[in-house]
Design a protein around this motif. Structure first.
Motif, PDB file in Angstrom:
ATOM      1  N   VAL A 191      12.019  15.549 132.022  1.00  0.00           N
ATOM      2  CA  VAL A 191      11.545  16.906 132.511  1.00  0.00           C
ATOM      3  C   VAL A 191      11.904  17.704 132.180  1.00  0.00           C
ATOM      4  N   ASN A 192      12.447  18.007 131.159  1.00  0.00           N
ATOM      5  CA  ASN A 192      12.907  19.871 130.463  1.00  0.00           C
ATOM      6  C   ASN A 192      11.353  19.205 129.160  1.00  0.00           C
ATOM      7  N   ALA A 193      11.439  18.288 128.690  1.00  0.00           N
ATOM      8  CA  ALA A 193      10.535  17.966 127.482  1.00  0.00           C
ATOM      9  C   ALA A 193       9.020  18.496 128.326  1.00  0.00           C
ATOM     10  N   GLN A 194       9.103  17.557 129.705  1.00  0.00           N
ATOM     11  CA  GLN A 194       7.913  18.184 130.520  1.00  0.00           C
ATOM     12  C   GLN A 194       7.137  19.199 130.366  1.00  0.00           C
ATOM     13  N   LEU A 195       8.280  20.029 130.714  1.00  0.00           N
ATOM     14  CA  LEU A 195       7.920  21.271 131.588  1.00  0.00           C
ATOM     15  C   LEU A 195       8.101  22.005 130.617  1.00  0.00           C
ATOM     16  N   ASP A 196       8.837  22.462 129.001  1.00  0.00           N
ATOM     17  CA  ASP A 196       8.071  22.944 127.723  1.00  0.00           C
ATOM     18  C   ASP A 196       6.494  22.454 127.227  1.00  0.00           C
ATOM     19  N   ALA A 197       6.351  21.868 127.411  1.00  0.00           N
ATOM     20  CA  ALA A 197       5.182  20.823 127.269  1.00  0.00           C
ATOM     21  C   ALA A 197       3.639  21.476 128.091  1.00  0.00           C
ATOM     22  N   GLY A 198       4.392  21.323 129.088  1.00  0.00           N
ATOM     23  CA  GLY A 198       3.087  22.072 130.675  1.00  0.00           C
ATOM     24  C   GLY A 198       3.267  24.178 130.101  1.00  0.00           C
ATOM     25  N   LYS A 199       4.260  24.431 129.831  1.00  0.00           N
ATOM     26  CA  LYS A 199       4.319  25.692 129.824  1.00  0.00           C
ATOM     27  C   LYS A 199       3.401  26.455 128.293  1.00  0.00           C
TER      28      LYS A 199
ATOM     29  N   GLN B 157     -11.388  26.183 116.251  1.00  0.00           N
ATOM     30  CA  GLN B 157     -10.965  25.133 114.879  1.00  0.00           C
ATOM     31  C   GLN B 157      -9.214  25.088 115.182  1.00  0.00           C
ATOM     32  N   LYS B 158      -9.163  26.048 115.546  1.00  0.00           N
ATOM     33  CA  LYS B 158      -7.540  26.033 114.600  1.00  0.00           C
ATOM     34  C   LYS B 158      -6.630  25.669 116.315  1.00  0.00           C
ATOM     35  N   VAL B 159      -7.260  26.117 117.135  1.00  0.00           N
ATOM     36  CA  VAL B 159      -6.617  25.826 118.564  1.00  0.00           C
ATOM     37  C   VAL B 159      -6.074  24.263 118.589  1.00  0.00           C
ATOM     38  N   ALA B 160      -7.527  23.807 118.474  1.00  0.00           N
ATOM     39  CA  ALA B 160      -7.767  22.090 118.647  1.00  0.00           C
ATOM     40  C   ALA B 160      -6.671  21.507 117.933  1.00  0.00           C
ATOM     41  N   LYS B 161      -6.556  22.354 116.127  1.00  0.00           N
ATOM     42  CA  LYS B 161      -5.587  21.600 115.329  1.00  0.00           C
ATOM     43  C   LYS B 161      -4.186  21.615 116.151  1.00  0.00           C
ATOM     44  N   GLU B 162      -3.634  22.522 116.225  1.00  0.00           N
ATOM     45  CA  GLU B 162      -2.422  23.263 117.030  1.00  0.00           C
ATOM     46  C   GLU B 162      -2.451  22.189 118.396  1.00  0.00           C
ATOM     47  N   LEU B 163      -3.607  22.104 119.089  1.00  0.00           N
ATOM     48  CA  LEU B 163      -2.975  21.599 120.189  1.00  0.00           C
ATOM     49  C   LEU B 163      -2.588  20.184 120.168  1.00  0.00           C
ATOM     50  N   THR B 164      -3.803  19.303 118.756  1.00  0.00           N
ATOM     51  CA  THR B 164      -3.309  18.514 118.412  1.00  0.00           C
ATOM     52  C   THR B 164      -1.929  17.691 118.063  1.00  0.00           C
ATOM     53  N   GLU B 165      -1.750  19.105 117.115  1.00  0.00           N
ATOM     54  CA  GLU B 165      -0.541  18.414 116.693  1.00  0.00           C
ATOM     55  C   GLU B 165       0.675  18.670 118.112  1.00  0.00           C
ATOM     56  N   ARG B 166       0.895  19.632 118.771  1.00  0.00           N
ATOM     57  CA  ARG B 166       1.534  20.196 120.208  1.00  0.00           C
ATOM     58  C   ARG B 166       1.545  18.484 120.932  1.00  0.00           C
ATOM     59  N   VAL B 167       0.542  18.103 120.933  1.00  0.00           N
ATOM     60  CA  VAL B 167       0.349  17.088 121.803  1.00  0.00           C
ATOM     61  C   VAL B 167       0.998  15.364 120.925  1.00  0.00           C
ATOM     62  N   LYS B 168       0.965  15.555 119.657  1.00  0.00           N
ATOM     63  CA  LYS B 168       1.514  14.515 119.599  1.00  0.00           C
ATOM     64  C   LYS B 168       3.294  15.345 119.221  1.00  0.00           C
ATOM     65  N   GLY B 169       3.395  16.043 118.542  1.00  0.00           N
ATOM     66  CA  GLY B 169       4.929  16.032 118.536  1.00  0.00           C
ATOM     67  C   GLY B 169       5.314  15.603 120.317  1.00  0.00           C
ATOM     68  N   ASP B 170       4.939  16.501 121.105  1.00  0.00           N
ATOM     69  CA  ASP B 170       5.096  16.001 122.295  1.00  0.00           C
ATOM     70  C   ASP B 170       5.560  14.857 122.632  1.00  0.00           C
ATOM     71  N   ALA B 171       4.211  13.606 122.478  1.00  0.00           N
ATOM     72  CA  ALA B 171       4.519  12.519 122.522  1.00  0.00           C
ATOM     73  C   ALA B 171       5.889  11.281 121.100  1.00  0.00           C
ATOM     74  N   ASP B 172       6.014  12.245 120.656  1.00  0.00           N
ATOM     75  CA  ASP B 172       6.823  11.802 119.701  1.00  0.00           C
ATOM     76  C   ASP B 172       8.428  11.857 119.920  1.00  0.00           C
ATOM     77  N   LYS B 173       8.724  13.136 121.084  1.00  0.00           N
ATOM     78  CA  LYS B 173       9.948  13.688 121.661  1.00  0.00           C
ATOM     79  C   LYS B 173       9.714  12.651 122.477  1.00  0.00           C
ATOM     80  N   VAL B 174       9.040  11.903 123.633  1.00  0.00           N
ATOM     81  CA  VAL B 174       9.035  11.235 124.666  1.00  0.00           C
ATOM     82  C   VAL B 174       9.330   9.949 124.032  1.00  0.00           C
ATOM     83  N   VAL B 175       8.809   9.328 123.098  1.00  0.00           N
ATOM     84  CA  VAL B 175       9.416   8.512 122.563  1.00  0.00           C
ATOM     85  C   VAL B 175      10.677   8.390 122.385  1.00  0.00           C
TER      86      VAL B 175
END
Length: 125
Positions: free
Chosen positions: A36-44, A74-92
């Motif tokens: 839940v904390n990981a999801q809240l952090d990601a959502g924020k 482009q920079k924001v999209a790259k950062e968001l892509t990296e964030r999504v990957k990091g969040d997915a790795d954290k959940v795994v």
């Protein structure tokens, strides 16, 4: 003759059933809290990024501002892509850790149950 006193029987019930149930419930609760904390952090983080982008969009006043905004996307999209990957790795990682701890807990409980069964068999013999 098999004679158990009440305290010994209560201790065995606690050791075989209640303690493992409490341990698994604690493990599950800790996992849920981390998830839940990981999801809240990601959502924020996603909400903060989105709000910042809207603010940047609203601050555009000329063609140069629009060009700059578009380049930053482009920079924001790259950062968001990296964030999504990091969040997915954290959940795994959280799931893998939960599975490993669950397996260790199960192995420990099976070992303990065997020991209790062996002692009970030895007493009754």
């Amino acid at each position: 003759m098999n004679t158990f006193n009440t305290n010994e029987m209560n201790q065995q019930v606690d050791n075989l059933f209640m303690a493992p149930a409490r341990a698994f419930a604690t493990l599950s609760l800790n996992f849920t809290e981390k998830l839940v904390n990981a999801q809240l952090d990601a959502g924020k983080a996603y909400a903060d990024t989105s709000l910042a982008q809207v603010r940047n969009l609203l601050s555009i006043k000329d063609a140069e501002g629009l060009r700059s905004y578009m380049e930053d996307q482009q920079k924001v999209a790259k950062e968001l892509t990296e964030r999504v990957k990091g969040d997915a790795d954290k959940v795994v990682s959280l799931h893998q850790d939960f599975i490993q701890q669950s397996q260790k807990l199960t192995e420990s409980n099976v070992k303990q149950a065997r020991e209790v069964a062996s002692k009970a068999t030895a007493k009754s013999a």
